[in-house]
Design a protein around this motif. Structure first.
Motif, PDB file in Angstrom:
ATOM      1  N   ALA A 225       0.842  -1.200   0.000  1.00  0.00           N
ATOM      2  CA  ALA A 225       0.000   0.000   0.000  1.00  0.00           C
ATOM      3  C   ALA A 225       0.875   1.247   0.000  1.00  0.00           C
ATOM      4  CB  ALA A 225      -0.922  -0.017   1.211  1.00  0.00           C
ATOM      5  N   SER A 338      -3.423   3.613   2.121  1.00  0.00           N
ATOM      6  CA  SER A 338      -4.726   3.013   2.411  1.00  0.00           C
ATOM      7  C   SER A 338      -4.641   2.121   3.633  1.00  0.00           C
ATOM      8  CB  SER A 338      -5.209   2.195   1.212  1.00  0.00           C
ATOM      9  OG  SER A 338      -4.547   0.967   1.163  1.00  0.00           O
ATOM     10  N   LEU A 342      -7.410   2.801   6.306  1.00  0.00           N
ATOM     11  CA  LEU A 342      -8.490   1.839   6.526  1.00  0.00           C
ATOM     12  C   LEU A 342      -8.392   1.169   7.885  1.00  0.00           C
ATOM     13  CD1 LEU A 342      -8.882   0.214   3.007  1.00  0.00           C
ATOM     14  CD2 LEU A 342     -10.192   2.045   4.038  1.00  0.00           C
ATOM     15  N   VAL A 347     -13.331   5.079   9.914  1.00  0.00           N
ATOM     16  CA  VAL A 347     -12.520   5.706   8.873  1.00  0.00           C
ATOM     17  C   VAL A 347     -13.107   7.081   8.591  1.00  0.00           C
ATOM     18  CG1 VAL A 347     -11.520   5.492   6.573  1.00  0.00           C
ATOM     19  CG2 VAL A 347     -12.033   3.444   7.893  1.00  0.00           C
ATOM     20  N   PHE A 372     -17.803  14.934   2.772  1.00  0.00           N
ATOM     21  CA  PHE A 372     -16.907  13.826   2.424  1.00  0.00           C
ATOM     22  C   PHE A 372     -15.729  14.357   1.620  1.00  0.00           C
ATOM     23  CE2 PHE A 372     -21.031  11.872   2.999  1.00  0.00           C
ATOM     24  CZ  PHE A 372     -20.724  10.771   3.784  1.00  0.00           C
ATOM     25  N   GLN A 374     -12.310  12.901  -0.789  1.00  0.00           N
ATOM     26  CA  GLN A 374     -11.654  11.756  -1.407  1.00  0.00           C
ATOM     27  C   GLN A 374     -10.180  11.746  -0.991  1.00  0.00           C
ATOM     28  OE1 GLN A 374     -12.966  11.634  -5.399  1.00  0.00           O
ATOM     29  NE2 GLN A 374     -12.152   9.601  -5.831  1.00  0.00           N
ATOM     30  N   THR A 377      -5.048   7.099  -2.412  1.00  0.00           N
ATOM     31  CA  THR A 377      -4.172   6.149  -1.738  1.00  0.00           C
ATOM     32  C   THR A 377      -3.134   5.547  -2.678  1.00  0.00           C
ATOM     33  OG1 THR A 377      -5.775   4.389  -2.154  1.00  0.00           O
ATOM     34  CG2 THR A 377      -5.936   5.537  -0.055  1.00  0.00           C
ATOM     35  N   ALA A 378      -3.356   5.654  -3.954  1.00  0.00           N
ATOM     36  CA  ALA A 378      -2.422   5.172  -4.974  1.00  0.00           C
ATOM     37  C   ALA A 378      -2.978   5.673  -6.295  1.00  0.00           C
ATOM     38  CB  ALA A 378      -2.335   3.650  -4.988  1.00  0.00           C
ATOM     39  N   ALA A 380      -5.172   5.857  -9.211  1.00  0.00           N
ATOM     40  CA  ALA A 380      -6.488   5.293  -9.525  1.00  0.00           C
ATOM     41  C   ALA A 380      -7.138   4.574  -8.348  1.00  0.00           C
ATOM     42  CB  ALA A 380      -6.405   4.346 -10.721  1.00  0.00           C
ATOM     43  N   ARG A 381      -6.713   4.887  -7.149  1.00  0.00           N
ATOM     44  CA  ARG A 381      -7.341   4.272  -5.978  1.00  0.00           C
ATOM     45  C   ARG A 381      -7.603   5.338  -4.922  1.00  0.00           C
ATOM     46  NH1 ARG A 381      -4.981   0.906  -9.194  1.00  0.00           N
ATOM     47  NH2 ARG A 381      -4.713  -1.315  -8.832  1.00  0.00           N
ATOM     48  N   SER A 382      -8.821   5.324  -4.410  1.00  0.00           N
ATOM     49  CA  SER A 382      -9.142   6.320  -3.393  1.00  0.00           C
ATOM     50  C   SER A 382     -10.134   5.770  -2.391  1.00  0.00           C
ATOM     51  CB  SER A 382      -9.715   7.581  -4.049  1.00  0.00           C
ATOM     52  OG  SER A 382     -10.915   7.268  -4.724  1.00  0.00           O
ATOM     53  N   VAL A 383     -10.189   6.429  -1.249  1.00  0.00           N
ATOM     54  CA  VAL A 383     -11.147   6.100  -0.198  1.00  0.00           C
ATOM     55  C   VAL A 383     -11.888   7.394   0.118  1.00  0.00           C
ATOM     56  CG1 VAL A 383     -11.408   5.357   2.197  1.00  0.00           C
ATOM     57  CG2 VAL A 383      -9.687   4.273   0.738  1.00  0.00           C
ATOM     58  N   VAL A 384     -13.195   7.271   0.287  1.00  0.00           N
ATOM     59  CA  VAL A 384     -13.985   8.465   0.549  1.00  0.00           C
ATOM     60  C   VAL A 384     -14.263   8.559   2.044  1.00  0.00           C
ATOM     61  CG1 VAL A 384     -16.167   9.597   0.092  1.00  0.00           C
ATOM     62  CG2 VAL A 384     -14.967   8.402  -1.730  1.00  0.00           C
ATOM     63  N   CYS A 385     -13.823   9.655   2.645  1.00  0.00           N
ATOM     64  CA  CYS A 385     -13.912   9.764   4.098  1.00  0.00           C
ATOM     65  C   CYS A 385     -14.841  10.888   4.516  1.00  0.00           C
ATOM     66  CB  CYS A 385     -12.535  10.057   4.683  1.00  0.00           C
ATOM     67  SG  CYS A 385     -11.393   8.721   4.408  1.00  0.00           S
TER      68      CYS A 385
ATOM     69  N   HIS B 343      -4.464  -2.808  -3.829  1.00  0.00           N
ATOM     70  CA  HIS B 343      -3.052  -2.444  -3.949  1.00  0.00           C
ATOM     71  C   HIS B 343      -2.173  -3.657  -4.176  1.00  0.00           C
ATOM     72  CE1 HIS B 343      -4.033   1.619  -2.650  1.00  0.00           C
ATOM     73  NE2 HIS B 343      -4.818   1.060  -1.756  1.00  0.00           N
TER      74      HIS B 343
ATOM     75  N   LYS C 200     -10.576   2.462 -11.974  1.00  0.00           N
ATOM     76  CA  LYS C 200     -10.222   3.201 -10.765  1.00  0.00           C
ATOM     77  C   LYS C 200     -11.122   2.696  -9.639  1.00  0.00           C
ATOM     78  CE  LYS C 200      -8.751   7.343 -13.161  1.00  0.00           C
ATOM     79  NZ  LYS C 200      -8.833   8.797 -13.282  1.00  0.00           N
ATOM     80  N   ILE C 201     -10.575   2.606  -8.467  1.00  0.00           N
ATOM     81  CA  ILE C 201     -11.325   2.047  -7.352  1.00  0.00           C
ATOM     82  C   ILE C 201     -11.644   3.138  -6.342  1.00  0.00           C
ATOM     83  CG2 ILE C 201     -11.330   0.300  -5.517  1.00  0.00           C
ATOM     84  CD1 ILE C 201     -11.099  -0.770  -8.423  1.00  0.00           C
ATOM     85  N   THR C 203     -13.325   3.425  -2.680  1.00  0.00           N
ATOM     86  CA  THR C 203     -13.760   2.595  -1.561  1.00  0.00           C
ATOM     87  C   THR C 203     -14.511   3.439  -0.533  1.00  0.00           C
ATOM     88  OG1 THR C 203     -11.824   1.196  -1.886  1.00  0.00           O
ATOM     89  CG2 THR C 203     -12.958   1.005   0.219  1.00  0.00           C
ATOM     90  N   PRO C 439      -9.464  -4.511   5.467  1.00  0.00           N
ATOM     91  CA  PRO C 439      -8.660  -3.999   6.578  1.00  0.00           C
ATOM     92  C   PRO C 439      -9.149  -4.512   7.939  1.00  0.00           C
ATOM     93  CG  PRO C 439     -10.284  -2.370   5.914  1.00  0.00           C
ATOM     94  CD  PRO C 439     -10.453  -3.524   4.983  1.00  0.00           C
TER      95      PRO C 439
END
Lengths: 412, 472, 516
Positions: A225, A338, A342, A347, A372, A374, A377-378, A380-385, B343, C200-201, C203, C439
């Protein structure tokens, strides 16, 4: 509500902790403190301790405090009408203006040594990682320690999420059945002047058992990660727009962008980059304003304080509410690993602008943050908080209170 | 019928707590009066209220057996008839002990366990990787993948992660089944991570990769060259060393697919320059199962460059708290999708780990001599069959030399289609070769015949006789 | 309070060497059929048939053993595998009885020796079972077609990701619709396969109600949304009651919705994917439908979808002729092609069909009822054990077929963590419990799933062993931390297997690194 055995608390305020934050310094040990005062820092830790202890007014009979007279605790207890057992320790400078002293560390350690002989249930302190480490160096795991967050960085696992949480924990511990402790890592930055990313592990202390109210220690090991995050930083660096001002908030995550540009900058400060060059390092709040005056196109990159979930208000106090208002929420780009993100429970991200501080009066006029955000995390990768904050807005604190009230100690 | 309490389940052999006493005790302790209480989280409007078209229970095993065999007996298997089908799923002999092991309840039913509680199964996995490593001459081997094609797909994606390039060369002779998997794994150009696939022609004279065409398509944007030995059309790529050298000359990875049952007699791919070896595991002690027997593997040199890109799980030999004792633990779990979600390195999931038990058993039974023998037996039988078929008027063996267990038979001289011929062979209780006419129109009316160690001389002769009759 | 008589268990210990170390030169375990003289005479020596450049020079150093030695070795290893021999309540995997009749059937030539390219005329029985099972799953889901090519649940999630790709590409929208939304509670295979497919992810983490809010979903759904991939209930045992609105929000924005029905056991015969509004779903035949697990496959992720997505399904599909016979239909131009060769792990489909017929529709309902009831039974008893707490205790509605628990308090008190407890429980014949997928936001998690197989006495035994181990954690934490003590081998040592100088996935690597 009364209890046959009052909860015996040793109180220790490190009056100079956290003073460096707003003026762009990292901690307040030694010489740094003097610069902090010159730059107009205020005594944050006493304010934080006050907002916590003020919530204990109804429980005076159930609590017994031990403290030293003066700025390290006694003055505040007196101000709040708490009685306390003065600890027999006189060598500290308790005059109204802190003159100073060789270092705050020695005073902290001396007081902690006195606490060892007082048969305490808990030591409550206001400070940061340095204060935690100094206390731990004396008490080890003999007495649980609980921190009111008041430093520049709080990575150790002994701090309440907010000053108010510390009061909640103390109230819960009034019931002897709930006087339970848990191990917690003590982390602090390394040798003098080493950056925070070189922070190291000093040992395992005891703290109060309250997994939802105490922030976890900030984890440090690398992983897939984290490699993903480094790749994101590289992509970000490659796509930087010319003439745009990029402000990098403190932390190792944001610093990856500087690293990707080949820039060596102080990772614990706010740094400014434009056209792939460092144009300002370790900026104070007023430095940032100066830079913002001159430019239109700005982006602020923030990290998340791993294991704690802070977006603003911890370790980046120079990014005050007024600075964010000037930049605009939509121009904030958040990056985090991430894995760390996470493993937060829940979160969500915290914003903790200090309302009691000098510029606090302006906060009510600020634009509330989005509900919220975004977190990247990398690539094309995200977490919505969800954002939980103390700026007045319709959603203020909703998620936090629901979670923390419900998750109590298990009745025995 | 006796009175049935609608509140209670009907006792069933697969459900101990369907007995009224047990069920009532569950209700009592759980403080449940009415079973719907335990579904309180589900909103009422989510519940299905209609009729089910699912048949009622066949609780008697005898009745169930009759029902199932009633259908299955309609099947005609490769044991009822003589089969010459291969093309990605091959009929080899499965030793009885392989079947014994995969039907052991201890191996067949568990899910995971710990290194100490499921030590035996983990050891089998290690022995699978170890023995396969000997066959392919590689010292890092992952646990199996779904199939040959998925192994190739994952390996090409590994190569792309290693060198950052996005173009792969594959042979035009590739099995369409495997090719479809590889194209699927290569993605779409609209999205991230897409691999551009370029097919390299095969030489119509030899059935092997056309080196000129390969060279013309090769440059330093190529991530990997993929080829198989033997290839889908049965032919050995005897220029393998040249192909691998060409790949290395532009900094590309040489990814080679193999049929491991050939490796008692055929050089392991690293000997001619392969960097990543993939292949099928089905020939090693697993029945065809109508295609449900397929499995795959990935093997490389034990270098971090490769190891840190594996998508699979793998076990490593390790120590325990007791000095001198060995255990088998997971290595590089964190980089799997189990460990790192999106990942992770590509993705993994349930695979064909039970077949690894059969594969390990098979390799232990065969040993170096057994592999040599079976390889020789196959190559000679196949050659004999091809030579005999070549004597039939109107039939041609497209490539007479350099094949292992499969060869292409051309029927153009008969003015009949493969489909017609196979229908007629079926009447003679023979499954003819895989029809290639649609997938490889350039080969005309051709079929891929497979001959292995299971085919006796009588069976081969009966094929020849049948072919000469139906082609007449 | 401990109710059961705790067994004096000890795992079989054969101290079984590696098969490579059992080798003796010249021993033989199997022969290939001897070449008939007629072939030998007519054909050149093998060396003349192999291109010189490709002849193997050194034989593989495989072990040399007699047939019995091989048999005994692997029998020993099977006995040294606890698995389902004791009690296994591995959460999310729905440990079931795998009816023995199925092994009797699928190893007969009418399944085992069938070739996928055979003329369908010769495969009618097999195709009929596949087709009939498709019909059963259509009824259980309300969807329109099921395929069995995916070799597991993750492969079915991957199938969805590739169908999503093909669907949006066919409409010319793929470049724009490149985001797939999932949740932290979805199994890791959902984001991982979607990412592998190029998406694209995004989460969504769970919020105070135990699932992400509709508000959070709405904050990320847009014209870029390609699909939603979620499970429900999740493996904490929580059902998202707003799932219909979720699906509506995503579909209105033009995205597809995939229901990962990994946790179907508790809701089967109550919830149908199509009724909730999903375009597609996945069932695990090796879990919910009684197919065996094999330690990790061969498995089947049965992938079902509505009419809209049928053109994109991988081929070939099993179809019925008007005369009642069955055939294999080639995939169409928009198909994703293949996610794996051929049309699936047919023996697993046969096992699942057989199990479902043995259960019948009433049996499925009873199984769902019993598994959810049994979980609630376990919860009542488990929460009485000091040191055991429930994940998200503020959510008081009854959990479905699983509940996640935490041993965080036990760890705080004793230093004994969930992995120590897991190890120690195996000393009593209880197979490792499941912890949590990534996680891990619940400290020291564990997640048992009672299912419908295990008797109340089995469940009690499991709970009692946990309680006993929690007691041991207080009285003798060191003993628990160094467990297991009654297993085949002791606890894994301290070698860091993620370092290249330490890992050894093959015997030859082991020899090189450890036997210098």
């Amino acid at each position: 509500m009364s209890s046959s055995t009052p909860l015996k608390i040793g109180l220790l305020i490190n009056p100079i902790a956290g003073m460096g934050g707003r003026v762009g310094l990292h901690g307040t040990d030694g010489e740094i403190y003097k610069r902090a005062l010159q730059l107009g820092a205020v005594e944050e830790s006493t304010l934080r301790a006050k907002s916590s202890l003020a919530l204990l007014g109804d429980f005076k009979d159930e609590l017994t405090f031990y403290a030293v007279e003066g700025k390290m605790g006694g003055d505040l207890l007196t101000e709040l009408n708490f009685s306390y057992y003065p600890v027999a320790y006189q060598s500290i400078d308790t005059s109204k203006e802190v003159k100073f002293i060789k270092s705050s560390a020695e005073d902290t350690k001396a007081l902690a040594t006195q606490f060892l002989h007082s048969d305490l249930d808990l030591i409550v302190f206001a400070g940061g990682d340095g204060t935690a480490r100094d206390i731990y160096s004396v008490v080890q795991s003999k007495i649980p320690i609980l921190g009111i967050p008041a430093g520049v960085k709080m990575r150790s696992g002994v701090f309440g999420l907010h000053p108010e949480n510390v009061a909640q924990i103390i109230i819960q511990m009034i019931n002897p059945a709930n006087r339970r402790s848990a191990p917690a890592e003590i982390l602090d930055r390394g040798p003098e002047s080493a950056p925070y990313s070189a922070s190291s592990f000093f040992g395992v202390a005891l703290t109060a058992y309250a997994p939802d109210l105490i922030q976890r220690s900030k984890s440090t090991h690398s992983s897939t990660a984290e490699i993903g995050l480094a790749e994101l930083a590289e992509t970000f660096a490659n796509q930087m727009k010319s003439d745009r001002l990029y402000l990098l908030g403190p932390g190792s995550s944001t610093n990856l962008i500087a690293e990707a540009l080949g820039i060596s900058a102080q990772p614990s400060g706010v740094n400014a980059i434009c056209n792939r060059a460092l144009i300002g390092e370790d900026l104070s709040e007023s430095d940032i304003f100066t830079l913002l005056e001159a430019r239109q196109d700005v982006q602020l990159i923030l990290g998340v304080i791993g294991g704690q979930g802070y977006l603003l208000g911890r370790g980046n106090q120079q990014l005050s509410g007024a600075v964010i208002e000037k930049i605009g929420w939509e121009r904030i780009y958040v990056v985090a690993s991430s894995q760390k993100l996470l493993n937060l429970a829940p979160v969500q991200l915290y914003i903790d602008f200090n309302i009691d501080s000098a510029s606090g009066s302006e906060l009510e006029t600020l634009t509330p943050p989005p509900t919220f955000i975004q977190v990247h995390t990398a690539n094309a990768r995200s977490v919505v908080c969800r954002i939980v904050h103390n700026v007045p807005s319709p959603n203020n604190g909703k998620a936090r209170s629901a979670r923390s009230e419900g998750r109590n100690y298990v009745a025995s | 019928m006796s009175q049935v309490d609608p509140q209670l389940p009907t006792p069933h052999p697969f459900m101990a707590n369907s007995a009224p006493g047990s069920y009532k005790e569950l209700l009592r302790v759980a403080e449940v009066k009415e079973i719907e209480e335990v579904f309180e989280q589900i909103p009422k409007d989510h519940l299905f209220k209609g009729e089910w078209s699912v048949p009622s229970a066949l609780k008697s095993e005898a009745a169930l057996y009759k029902h199932l065999t009633g259908m299955l007996k309609k099947n005609i298997s490769a044991e009822n008839y003589i089969s010459f089908l291969g093309a990605g799923c091959w009929q080899h002999y499965v030793p009885s002990i392989c079947d014994e092991m995969v039907t052991r309840t201890e191996f067949a039913t568990p899910v995971w366990g710990t290194p100490s509680s499921d030590h035996g199964r983990n050891q089998v996995w290690f022995e699978f990787s170890s023995q396969l490593g000997e066959l392919v001459d590689m010292d890092f081997v992952g646990l199996p993948l779904y199939s040959y094609g998925t192994a190739a797909g994952h390996a090409l994606r590994m190569a792309s992660r290693i060198n950052g390039r996005k173009k792969v060369l594959i042979p035009a002779s590739l099995d369409p089944e495997r090719a479809k998997v590889i194209y699927n794994y290569a993605g779409f150009s609209e999205l991230e991570g897409h691999l551009e696939i370029i097919a390299v022609n095969f030489d119509p004279a030899t059935g092997r990769v056309d080196l000129k065409d390969l060279e013309s398509k090769l440059d330093n944007t190529v991530s990997a060259i993929y080829f198989e030995n033997p290839n889908y059309l049965g032919i050995f790529e005897s220029d393998a060393a040249k192909i691998c050298a060409l790949a290395h000359s532009v900094g590309a990875e040489a990814v080679v697919g193999v049929d491991p049952i050939s490796l008692g007699i055929i050089a392991p791919p690293p000997e001619y320059g392969a960097d990543i070896v993939v292949g099928t595991t089905q020939p090693l002690g697993v029945h065809m199962n109508a295609g449900g027997g397929v499995g795959g593997f990935i093997a490389t040199r034990d270098e971090e460059k490769y190891a840190r890109e594996y998508p699979t799980l793998q076990v490593s030999l390790t120590d325990t708290l007791v000095p001198g004792e060995m255990a088998f633990g997971l290595t590089l779990f964190e980089q799997s999708s189990y460990g790192s979600r999106e990942h992770g390195k590509d993705w993994t999931g349930n695979s064909v780990y039970l077949w690894a038990v059969a594969n390990a058993t098979y390799m232990s039974l065969m040993g170096p001599e057994g592999f040599k023998e079976v390889g020789n037996s196959i190559i000679q039988r196949a050659r004999y069959a091809a030579d005999q078929i070549a004597t039939i008027k109107g039939l041609k063996i497209t490539w007479r030399d350099g094949f292992f267990k499969e060869f292409v038979v051309n029927f153009d001289g008969t003015r009949k289609s493969v489909s017609q011929i196979n229908k007629k062979l079926l009447d003679k209780k023979i499954f003819g070769g895989k029809d290639l006419s649609e997938d490889f129109p350039a080969l005309g009316q051709s079929a891929l015949f497979c001959v292995t160690e299971v085919h006796s001389v009588e069976e081969i002769d009966s094929l020849v006789k049948a072919l000469s009759e139906v082609c007449a | 309070m401990i109710k059961s008589k705790i067994r004096k268990y000890h795992a079989p210990v054969w101290d079984e060497p590696l098969v490579m170390d059992l080798s003796a030169p010249g021993r033989r375990g199997a022969f290939a059929p001897e070449l008939e003289e007629k072939i030998a005479k007519a054909t050149s020596e093998p060396s003349a048939l192999i291109p010189a450049s490709l002849a193997r020079k050194t034989p593989p150093s495989l072990p040399e053993l007699s047939e019995f030695e091989v048999q005994r070795h692997y029998l020993h290893l099977s006995q040294q595998t606890l698995g389902m021999m004791g009690i296994s309540l591995f959460g999310t995997c729905t440990m079931k009885y795998n009816p023995r009749i199925n092994e009797r059937l699928v190893y007969q030539p009418f399944v085992a020796e069938m070739h996928p390219h055979q003329d369908p005329e010769t495969m009618q029985g097999l195709l009929e079972i596949v087709y009939r099972f498709d019909e059963i799953l259509r009824s259980l889901s309300g969807l329109d077609k099921f395929v069995f090519q995916a070799g597991g649940g993750a492969d079915a999630a991957y199938t969805m990701a590739t169908i999503t790709r093909a669907y949006h590409a066919s409409r010319g929208e793929l470049a724009q619709r490149n985001e797939i939304i999932t949740t932290t509670q979805a199994h890791p295979c959902n984001p991982a396969t979607a990412a592998a497919a190029g998406f694209k992810i995004i989460t969504l983490p769970l919020e105070e109600d135990g699932y992400p809010s509709v508000e959070a979903l709405k904050a990320v759904v847009s014209e870029r949304t390609a699909a939603l991939m979620v499970n429900n209930p999740d493996d904490i045992g929580i059902y998202n009651p707003h799932i219909k609105e979720w699906v509506k929000v995503v579909r209105e924005a033009g995205g597809l919705c995939f229901y990962d029905h990994a946790n179907f056991n508790g809701v089967m015969t109550r919830i149908r994917a199509a009724d909730i509004g999903f375009d597609a779903c996945m069932y695990m035949l090796h879990k919910t439908f009684g197919g065996l697990k094999g330690g990790g496959g061969p498995a089947v992720g049965a992938f079902g979808c509505n009419e809209k997505l049928i053109p994109f399904l991988p081929g070939p599909t099993v179809e019925k002729n008007s005369d009642g016979s069955f055939y294999l239909k080639k995939e169409g131009a928009n198909s994703v092609g293949r996610v794996r060769e051929f049309f699936g792990n047919v023996p697993v489909v046969i096992r699942a069909y057989s199990w479902t017929r043995a259960m019948g529709i009433d049996g499925l309902r009873d199984a769902a009822n019993i598994s959810v009831l049994a979980n609630n039974y376990m919860e009542k008893r488990l929460l009485q054990i000091p040191g055991v707490t429930k994940a998200l205790p503020e959510l008081t509605q009854r959990r479905l077929e699983m509940t996640r628990y935490s041993l965080g308090e036990l760890t705080a008190e004793t230093g004994v963590n969930c992995i120590d407890v897991q190890n120690r429980m195996t000393d009593y014949g209880v197979d490792a419990f499941w912890l949590s997928h990534e996680p891990w936001f619940i400290p020291e998690p564990f997640t048992p799933e009672a299912g419908e197989l295990w008797s109340i006495e089995d469940l009690d035994y499991w709970i009692d062993v946990l309680e006993l181990v929690c007691n041991e954690a207080r009285s003798n934490p060191e003993m628990v931390r160094t467990a297991p003590h009654n297993q085949v081998v002791a606890k894994q040592g301290s070698i860091n297997l993620n370092e290249p100088e330490n890992w050894a996935t093959t015997y030859r690597a082991y020899k090189r690194k450890y036997k210098k």
